[in-house]
Design a protein around this motif. Structure first.
Motif, PDB file in Angstrom:
ATOM      1  N   ARG A 164      -5.474   1.587  -0.558  1.00  0.00           N
ATOM      2  CA  ARG A 164      -4.515   1.232  -1.604  1.00  0.00           C
ATOM      3  C   ARG A 164      -3.154   1.826  -1.284  1.00  0.00           C
ATOM      4  O   ARG A 164      -3.052   2.869  -0.673  1.00  0.00           O
ATOM      5  CB  ARG A 164      -5.016   1.720  -2.962  1.00  0.00           C
ATOM      6  CG  ARG A 164      -6.333   1.055  -3.317  1.00  0.00           C
ATOM      7  CD  ARG A 164      -6.771   1.314  -4.750  1.00  0.00           C
ATOM      8  NE  ARG A 164      -8.134   0.830  -4.918  1.00  0.00           N
ATOM      9  CZ  ARG A 164      -8.445  -0.445  -5.122  1.00  0.00           C
ATOM     10  NH1 ARG A 164      -7.494  -1.359  -5.202  1.00  0.00           N
ATOM     11  NH2 ARG A 164      -9.709  -0.816  -5.241  1.00  0.00           N
ATOM     12  N   GLY A 165      -2.128   1.100  -1.698  1.00  0.00           N
ATOM     13  CA  GLY A 165      -0.786   1.591  -1.412  1.00  0.00           C
ATOM     14  C   GLY A 165       0.183   1.127  -2.469  1.00  0.00           C
ATOM     15  O   GLY A 165      -0.186   0.400  -3.399  1.00  0.00           O
ATOM     16  N   GLY A 166       1.426   1.567  -2.320  1.00  0.00           N
ATOM     17  CA  GLY A 166       2.465   1.149  -3.253  1.00  0.00           C
ATOM     18  C   GLY A 166       2.300   1.823  -4.606  1.00  0.00           C
ATOM     19  O   GLY A 166       1.329   2.523  -4.855  1.00  0.00           O
ATOM     20  N   VAL A 167       3.278   1.577  -5.486  1.00  0.00           N
ATOM     21  CA  VAL A 167       3.248   2.231  -6.800  1.00  0.00           C
ATOM     22  C   VAL A 167       2.112   1.749  -7.676  1.00  0.00           C
ATOM     23  O   VAL A 167       1.608   2.474  -8.517  1.00  0.00           O
ATOM     24  CB  VAL A 167       4.571   2.024  -7.586  1.00  0.00           C
ATOM     25  CG1 VAL A 167       5.492   3.189  -7.377  1.00  0.00           C
ATOM     26  CG2 VAL A 167       5.232   0.712  -7.224  1.00  0.00           C
ATOM     27  N   PHE A 168       1.677   0.507  -7.475  1.00  0.00           N
ATOM     28  CA  PHE A 168       0.625  -0.025  -8.339  1.00  0.00           C
ATOM     29  C   PHE A 168      -0.771   0.173  -7.758  1.00  0.00           C
ATOM     30  O   PHE A 168      -1.748  -0.272  -8.331  1.00  0.00           O
ATOM     31  CB  PHE A 168       0.867  -1.520  -8.607  1.00  0.00           C
ATOM     32  CG  PHE A 168       2.187  -1.757  -9.256  1.00  0.00           C
ATOM     33  CD1 PHE A 168       2.413  -1.323 -10.559  1.00  0.00           C
ATOM     34  CD2 PHE A 168       3.219  -2.359  -8.559  1.00  0.00           C
ATOM     35  CE1 PHE A 168       3.646  -1.515 -11.161  1.00  0.00           C
ATOM     36  CE2 PHE A 168       4.457  -2.541  -9.157  1.00  0.00           C
ATOM     37  CZ  PHE A 168       4.683  -2.122 -10.465  1.00  0.00           C
ATOM     38  N   GLY A 169      -0.837   0.876  -6.629  1.00  0.00           N
ATOM     39  CA  GLY A 169      -2.142   1.135  -6.035  1.00  0.00           C
ATOM     40  C   GLY A 169      -2.879  -0.138  -5.678  1.00  0.00           C
ATOM     41  O   GLY A 169      -4.097  -0.224  -5.802  1.00  0.00           O
ATOM     42  N   ARG A 170      -2.106  -1.156  -5.285  1.00  0.00           N
ATOM     43  CA  ARG A 170      -2.758  -2.412  -4.885  1.00  0.00           C
ATOM     44  C   ARG A 170      -3.453  -2.240  -3.548  1.00  0.00           C
ATOM     45  O   ARG A 170      -3.077  -1.407  -2.732  1.00  0.00           O
ATOM     46  CB  ARG A 170      -1.691  -3.508  -4.751  1.00  0.00           C
ATOM     47  CG  ARG A 170      -1.617  -4.415  -5.970  1.00  0.00           C
ATOM     48  CD  ARG A 170      -0.952  -5.732  -5.611  1.00  0.00           C
ATOM     49  NE  ARG A 170       0.387  -5.515  -5.074  1.00  0.00           N
ATOM     50  CZ  ARG A 170       1.507  -5.577  -5.807  1.00  0.00           C
ATOM     51  NH1 ARG A 170       1.439  -5.839  -7.096  1.00  0.00           N
ATOM     52  NH2 ARG A 170       2.682  -5.399  -5.259  1.00  0.00           N
ATOM     53  N   LYS A 171      -4.483  -3.072  -3.346  1.00  0.00           N
ATOM     54  CA  LYS A 171      -5.210  -3.025  -2.088  1.00  0.00           C
ATOM     55  C   LYS A 171      -4.338  -3.584  -0.971  1.00  0.00           C
ATOM     56  O   LYS A 171      -3.867  -4.710  -1.049  1.00  0.00           O
ATOM     57  CB  LYS A 171      -6.495  -3.852  -2.217  1.00  0.00           C
ATOM     58  CG  LYS A 171      -7.408  -3.685  -1.030  1.00  0.00           C
ATOM     59  CD  LYS A 171      -8.745  -4.349  -1.295  1.00  0.00           C
ATOM     60  CE  LYS A 171      -9.156  -5.111  -0.054  1.00  0.00           C
ATOM     61  NZ  LYS A 171     -10.369  -5.887  -0.250  1.00  0.00           N
ATOM     62  N   VAL A 172      -4.062  -2.755   0.040  1.00  0.00           N
ATOM     63  CA  VAL A 172      -3.193  -3.214   1.122  1.00  0.00           C
ATOM     64  C   VAL A 172      -3.962  -3.392   2.431  1.00  0.00           C
ATOM     65  O   VAL A 172      -3.414  -3.859   3.418  1.00  0.00           O
ATOM     66  CB  VAL A 172      -2.009  -2.248   1.354  1.00  0.00           C
ATOM     67  CG1 VAL A 172      -1.076  -2.254   0.158  1.00  0.00           C
ATOM     68  CG2 VAL A 172      -2.493  -0.837   1.645  1.00  0.00           C
ATOM     69  N   GLY A 173      -5.222  -3.028   2.421  1.00  0.00           N
ATOM     70  CA  GLY A 173      -6.007  -3.193   3.645  1.00  0.00           C
ATOM     71  C   GLY A 173      -7.420  -2.702   3.428  1.00  0.00           C
ATOM     72  O   GLY A 173      -7.815  -2.398   2.290  1.00  0.00           O
ATOM     73  N   GLU A 174      -8.181  -2.632   4.499  1.00  0.00           N
ATOM     74  CA  GLU A 174      -9.570  -2.214   4.394  1.00  0.00           C
ATOM     75  C   GLU A 174      -9.952  -1.331   5.571  1.00  0.00           C
ATOM     76  O   GLU A 174      -9.525  -1.581   6.691  1.00  0.00           O
ATOM     77  CB  GLU A 174     -10.488  -3.441   4.429  1.00  0.00           C
ATOM     78  CG  GLU A 174     -10.571  -4.185   3.142  1.00  0.00           C
ATOM     79  CD  GLU A 174     -11.353  -5.484   3.302  1.00  0.00           C
ATOM     80  OE1 GLU A 174     -12.011  -5.847   2.328  1.00  0.00           O
ATOM     81  OE2 GLU A 174     -11.299  -6.117   4.370  1.00  0.00           O
ATOM     82  N   VAL A 175     -10.757  -0.318   5.292  1.00  0.00           N
ATOM     83  CA  VAL A 175     -11.372   0.452   6.373  1.00  0.00           C
ATOM     84  C   VAL A 175     -12.753  -0.146   6.588  1.00  0.00           C
ATOM     85  O   VAL A 175     -13.593  -0.089   5.693  1.00  0.00           O
ATOM     86  CB  VAL A 175     -11.511   1.940   6.005  1.00  0.00           C
ATOM     87  CG1 VAL A 175     -12.225   2.696   7.128  1.00  0.00           C
ATOM     88  CG2 VAL A 175     -10.160   2.559   5.736  1.00  0.00           C
ATOM     89  N   LYS A 176     -12.953  -0.737   7.760  1.00  0.00           N
ATOM     90  CA  LYS A 176     -14.262  -1.343   8.026  1.00  0.00           C
ATOM     91  C   LYS A 176     -15.197  -0.277   8.585  1.00  0.00           C
ATOM     92  O   LYS A 176     -15.429  -0.197   9.784  1.00  0.00           O
ATOM     93  CB  LYS A 176     -14.102  -2.518   8.979  1.00  0.00           C
ATOM     94  CG  LYS A 176     -13.247  -3.620   8.376  1.00  0.00           C
ATOM     95  CD  LYS A 176     -13.136  -4.815   9.282  1.00  0.00           C
ATOM     96  CE  LYS A 176     -12.401  -5.926   8.533  1.00  0.00           C
ATOM     97  NZ  LYS A 176     -12.112  -7.084   9.387  1.00  0.00           N
ATOM     98  N   ALA A 177     -15.704   0.554   7.679  1.00  0.00           N
ATOM     99  CA  ALA A 177     -16.511   1.704   8.091  1.00  0.00           C
ATOM    100  C   ALA A 177     -17.818   1.253   8.725  1.00  0.00           C
ATOM    101  O   ALA A 177     -18.263   1.814   9.721  1.00  0.00           O
ATOM    102  CB  ALA A 177     -16.779   2.604   6.891  1.00  0.00           C
ATOM    103  N   VAL A 178     -18.455   0.260   8.128  1.00  0.00           N
ATOM    104  CA  VAL A 178     -19.659  -0.342   8.718  1.00  0.00           C
ATOM    105  C   VAL A 178     -19.433  -1.840   8.686  1.00  0.00           C
ATOM    106  O   VAL A 178     -19.102  -2.403   7.643  1.00  0.00           O
ATOM    107  CB  VAL A 178     -20.926   0.027   7.912  1.00  0.00           C
ATOM    108  CG1 VAL A 178     -22.154  -0.661   8.511  1.00  0.00           C
ATOM    109  CG2 VAL A 178     -21.132   1.540   7.915  1.00  0.00           C
ATOM    110  N   ASP A 179     -19.560  -2.472   9.843  1.00  0.00           N
ATOM    111  CA  ASP A 179     -19.169  -3.868   9.928  1.00  0.00           C
ATOM    112  C   ASP A 179     -20.266  -4.697  10.597  1.00  0.00           C
ATOM    113  O   ASP A 179     -20.263  -4.875  11.802  1.00  0.00           O
ATOM    114  CB  ASP A 179     -17.855  -3.968  10.706  1.00  0.00           C
ATOM    115  CG  ASP A 179     -17.172  -5.306  10.470  1.00  0.00           C
ATOM    116  OD1 ASP A 179     -17.574  -6.018   9.536  1.00  0.00           O
ATOM    117  OD2 ASP A 179     -16.238  -5.629  11.224  1.00  0.00           O
ATOM    118  N   ASP A 180     -21.189  -5.148   9.795  1.00  0.00           N
ATOM    119  CA  ASP A 180     -22.259  -6.027  10.251  1.00  0.00           C
ATOM    120  C   ASP A 180     -23.264  -5.298  11.152  1.00  0.00           C
ATOM    121  O   ASP A 180     -23.337  -5.541  12.349  1.00  0.00           O
ATOM    122  CB  ASP A 180     -21.655  -7.240  10.990  1.00  0.00           C
ATOM    123  CG  ASP A 180     -22.658  -8.392  11.064  1.00  0.00           C
ATOM    124  OD1 ASP A 180     -23.818  -8.207  10.608  1.00  0.00           O
ATOM    125  OD2 ASP A 180     -22.298  -9.455  11.578  1.00  0.00           O
TER     126      ASP A 180
END
Ligand SMILES: Nc1ncnc2c1ncn2[C@@H]1O[C@H](COP(=O)(O)OP(=O)(O)O)[C@@H](O)[C@H]1O
Ligand SMILES: Nc1ncnc2c1ncn2[C@@H]1O[C@H](COP(=O)(O)OP(=O)(O)O)[C@@H](O)[C@H]1O
Ligand SMILES: [Mg+2]
Ligand SMILES: [Mg+2]
Lengths: 340, 325
Positions: free
Chosen positions: B20-36
Motif C-alpha cells: 500500500r502507498g500514498g495518503v489513502f493507503g491504496r494498493k500500489v502493488g503486490e509481493v508475490k511471496a508464494v506464487d503457484d
C-alpha cells in the motif's frame, strides 16, 4: 615459517558485572602469520567476539578489564595504545568486518562519504581521486550499480553491505583483516561471493585474515590453520588438514562428528551431551569435562595445560595427551642418547 | 505396489501481500511471496523445503495452517480442503497440524513457566482436566529429554536447545499427525543442533509423525528429509527424492545452491558455481523464469515464458526450459 604479524599472548579479558566475573577470554595464545588465514572456531559464547574486539581495542572498559597478557601487531604492543593511536591502527593496520555490517557502517552517512573518508585517512589523495578509487573498489567486489555512493547503508542488502566493507578493506590495504562471522547472516550463494572476495583480498593484497566462524565448512575452505576455543580458552590448534583428519581434543572430535554432511548421509548424528558451561560458574577442572565421554578423575580436579602433540605444531588441552607427551620426550631423549 | 498414502496436498498455492502507498493507503502493488506452488506430503515422511531467505518457505508453511490466508489454491489434508473450512472446523483441524518455530523464545510467553506453555494447547483444545494436563506435561517433558523440574522454570532460564525441546513438547501435546517445522535448528550451535535433529527423528518413529521441515541449511535438510523441494522467489523449482536431488540436481539454481555449500573437508575439491547478484525482489519478480537474471545458462525463451513444473522421470520434478529440449 612466515613472519608473525599478530601475536596474542596469555591474554585475559574479564567482565566485572553485578552478578560476578565473566571470564570471557581466559588466557589465550593465538598467532597469525603474514599472509595467513587463521580460523577461530567454537560454539556461541566461547569468547570469539571478545577476542576479536580485544584485538581491535573495542571492548568497553569497564566492564571489561585486561587481566593479563598482551596483543602485539608487527611487534607493537596494542594493549598500551591511547585513543589516538588506536584510531590510526584501526584505519591503517587492522580492518574488521562483523556479522552485521550495519554495526561498522554509520547509518547516517552515505556509502560514498564513508568510503572517501576512509581512503583519505589512509592516502594523501584529493576528493575526486578518492571517489574514483572507491568506485573502482566497488566494481572489484561486483557492485556496479549507478549511484551507489549516494546511497545509505540501509538501502543495501546484507550481502552488498558486506561487499562494501570488503571494498573498503581493499583500498585501505590493512595488514590484518578480522572477520567475525562475516557470512553467518547471509545465504549460501551470497556467502560464496563473500568468501571468494576475502580469498582475493588475501592473495592479491597479502592481507592476513583472522576468520571467526562457527561453520567448520567455511574453515575447511578458507583457512590454513585453525584455533578451536571452548569456554574462553584455546583447546586445540593445528593446521587445517590435521584438524579434520586427526583431531585430538574430544571437543573438536565431537564437533566434527556432529555436523551433517552434504555428500554423505549418516543414519544418526553424533551429539555432544549437555551445554556449554555458565561463564560465571566455570568447572574447576577441565571446562569440557562435564560433557566429555573420556572423562577421568584428574579431569574433574585440574584444568589441563595445552599439550604439544608430536611436535607438529599441534596442541591440545586434554589430559589424555599427558602420557603421550612424556612418551614423546622419552623417545626424544633416547634419540639424543643414540645420536651422541 | 500400492502408492504411498497422501497426507497433505498443496495445489497452485499463491499468497500475495498487497503493497500500500500514498495518503489513502491504496494498493500500489503486490509481493508475490508464494506464487503457484504445488507439492504433496506422504504419510510418515519428511518433506524438506530449502531455499534462500525471502523465497517464500515460511509463507508456504504458515499458509498450510492458514496462519496466512492463501490468495488462491487449495490445501487438502486427509481429503479435506482446508481453505474452505469454517472457523470452528479449522480450529479443530489445528490439532492435527502443529508448528515448531526457529526461535521458540519468541513464541513462548516470558512470564509463563515451561509447564504452562506446554499445557496451553491442551487447554485451547479442551483436553483433560487440570490434573490430567499436569501428568501429560510431565510425560511430554520426559519425551523431549527434559526433567520434571524444568516445568517450573521460565523461558529465559533455558538454553537455546532446551527452549527448542519445549517448543517441540508443546507441538506434540495435542498428538498431531503433521508437524511443520520452520527452521527449527537454525539458531542452534552444531553440537546442540544434532541433539534436536536426533530427537525429532526419534519422535517421528515413536509417534508416526509426518514432517514438513523448512530450512536454509542444505546439509541439515539432506540429513533429515526423505524428499526435498527447492524454492526460489516464491516458486518451487525442483522436487525429488533426497538422494536423487542431491546427487543429480536438474535445475541450475539447485546446482548452484549445492555447489555453494562449504564442505567440512579441506581435501575436497569442487567446482563452485558463483551466482552473481542478489535474489530479486518478489514485489517485482523477473519475467518468464524468475531465475533467469542469475542463471548461467539463460536462453531467450527464459526471459519470456515461465517454465512449467514437470515430472522428468521417477517423480523428479523441475521447472526449467533447458530440460524441455
Ligand atoms: N560487555 C559484556 N559484559 C559482560 N559479559 C560479556 C560482555 N561481552 C561479552 N560477554 C560475555 O563473554 C562471553 C563470550 O562472548 P563472545 O565473545 O561474544 O562469544 P562468541 O564466541 O559467541 O563470540 C559470553 O559469556 C558473553 O555473555
Ligand atoms: N506480512 C507480510 N507482508 C508483506 N510481505 C511479506 C509478509 N510476510 C512475508 N513477506 C514477504 O514475502 C516474501 C517471502 O517471505 P518468507 O515466506 O518469510 O520467506 P522465507 O521463509 O523463505 O525466508 C519475502 O519477500 C517477505 O518479505
Ligand atoms: Mg560472536
Ligand atoms: Mg522463513
Amino acid at each position: 615459517m612466515t613472519k608473525t604479524l599478530l601475536e596474542i599472548e596469555g591474554f585475559k579479558m574479564h567482565f566485572h558485572t553485578d552478578k560476578g566475573v565473566v571470564k570471557a577470554v581466559d588466557g589465550i595464545d593465538i598467532t597469525v602469520g603474514e599472509g595467513e588465514i587463521v580460523g577461530l572456531v567454537g560454539e556461541s559464547g566461547c569468547g570469539k567476539s571478545v577476542t576479536s574486539l580485544s584485538v581491535m581495542g573495542l571492548v568497553p572498559t569497564p566492564p571489561g578489564k585486561v587481566e593479563a597478557g598482551r596483543i602485539q601487531l608487527a611487534g607493537r604492543n596494542l594493549t598500551q595504545l591511547n585513543a589516538k593511536d588506536w584510531r590510526q591502527v584501526r584505519g591503517n593496520d587492522i580492518a574488521m568486518i562483523f556479522q552485521e555490517p550495519m554495526t561498522s557502517l554509520n547509518p547516517v552517512f552515505t556509502i560514498g562519504s564513508q568510503m572517501i573518508e576512509a581512503i583519505r585517512q589512509h592516502r594523501k589523495v584529493g576528493k575526486t581521486e578518492a571517489r574514483e578509487r572507491a568506485e573502482e573498489a566497488l566494481r572489484e567486489v561486483g557492485i556496479s550499480r549507478k549511484g551507489i555512493l549516494n546511497e545509505y547503508p540501509h538501502q543495501l542488502s546484507g550481502g552488498m553491505r558486506q561487499r562494501v566493507m570488503i571494498a573498503m578493506a581493499m583500498v585501505c590495504e590493512p595488514k590484518l583483516l578480522i572477520a567475525d562471522e562475516p557470512t553467518t547472516a547471509l545465504d549460501v550463494t551470497i556467502q560464496a561471493q563473500i568468501l571468494d572476495l576475502m580469498r582475493r583480498l588475501n592473495r592479491e593484497k597479502g592481507t592476513s585474515i583472522l576468520l571467526i566462524t562457527h561453520d567448520l565448512g567455511v574453515v575447511a575452505e578458507m583457512c590454513s590453520r585453525v584455533v578451536v576455543m571452548y569456554a574462553g580458552q584455546v583447546v586445540e590448534e593445528t593446521d587445517v588438514h590435521t584438524l579434520f583428519r586427526d583431531p585430538k581434543h574430544p571437543y573438536t572430535m565431537g564437533l566434527l562428528r556432529s555436523i551433517p554432511q552434504l555428500d554423505k548421509r549418516s543414519e544418526r548424528l553424533y551429539s555432544i551431551p549437555g551445554n556449554v558451561p555458565n561463564p560465571r560458574k566455570m568447572p574447576t577442572g577441565c571446562r569440557f569435562a562435564p560433557r566429555c565421554e573420556h572423562v577421568h578423575e584428574i579431569c574433574l580436579q585440574s584444568n589441563p595445560p595445552l599439550f604439544e602433540i608430536a611436535k607438529e605444531q599441534h596442541t591440545s588441552r586434554c589430559w589424555l595427551h599427558d602420557g603421550e607427551e612424556k612418551e614423546e620426550t622419552d623417545r626424544d631423549r633416547t634419540r639424543e642418547i643414540v645420536g651422541s | 505396489m500400492t502408492a504411498p498414502e497422501k497426507l497433505l496436498e498443496v495445489n497452485h498455492l499463491k499468497k500475495y501481500y498487497p503493497i500500500r502507498g500514498g495518503v489513502f493507503g491504496r494498493k500500489v502493488g503486490e509481493v508475490k511471496a508464494v506464487d503457484d506452488v504445488s507439492f504433496t506430503v506422504r504419510k510418515g515422511e519428511t518433506l524438506g523445503i530449502v531455499g534462500e531467505s525471502g523465497c517464500g518457505k515460511s509463507t508456504t508453511g504458515r499458509s498450510i495452517l492458514r496462519l496466512e490466508e492463501p490468495t488462491s489454491g487449495s490445501i487438502t489434508f486427509e481429503g479435506e480442503d482446508l481453505t474452505s473450512l469454517s472457523g470452528e472446523k479449522m480450529r479443530r483441524m489445528r490439532r492435527e497440524i502443529q508448528m515448531v518455530f526457529q526461535d521458540p523464545f519468541a513464541s513462548l510467553n516470558p512470564r509463563k513457566t515451561a509447564g504452562l506453555a506446554i499445557a496451553e494447547p491442551l487447554e485451547v483444545h479442551g483436553l483433560g482436566d487440570r490434573r490430567e494436563r499436569g501428568e501429560k506435561v510431565k510425560e511430554l517433558l520426559s519425551v523431549v529429554g527434559l526433567d520434571p523440574y524444568h516445568g517450573e522454570r521460565y523461558p529465559h532460564q533455558f538454553s537455546g536447545g532446551q527452549r527448542q525441546r519445549i517448543g517441540i513438547a508443546r507441538a506434540l501435546a495435542v498428538q498431531p499427525k503433521l508437524i511443520i517445522a520452520d527452521e527449527p535448528v537454525s539458531a542452534l550451535d552444531v553440537s546442540i543442533q544434532s541433539q534436536v535433529l536426533n530427537l525429532m527423528e526419534d519422535l517421528q518413529e515413536k509417534y508416526d509423525l509426518t514432517y514438513v521441515f523448512i530450512a536454509h541449511d542444505l546439509s541439515v535438510v539432506r540429513h533429515i528429509s526423505d524428499r526435498v523441494g527447492v524454492m526460489y522467489l516464491g516458486g518451487m523449482v525442483e522436487l525429488a527424492d533426497r538422494d536423487e536431488l542431491y546427487d543429480h540436481p536438474l535445475h541450475p539454481y539447485t546446482q548452484a545452491l549445492l555447489s555453494a555449500v562449504p564442505t567440512p573437508d579441506p581435501e575436497a575439491k569442487r567446482e563452485r558455481i558463483i551466482l552473481s547478484g542478489d535474489v530479486p525482489s518478489p514485489a517485482d519478480p523477473p519475467s518468464g523464469c524468475t531465475f533467469h537474471t542469475r542463471c548461467p545458462h539463460v536462453m531467450d525463451i527464459c526471459r519470456e515464458i515461465r517454465p512449467s513444473f514437470k515430472n522428468y522421470g521417477g517423480n523428479h520434478f523441475a521447472a526449467c526450459h533447458l530440460l524441455e529440449k
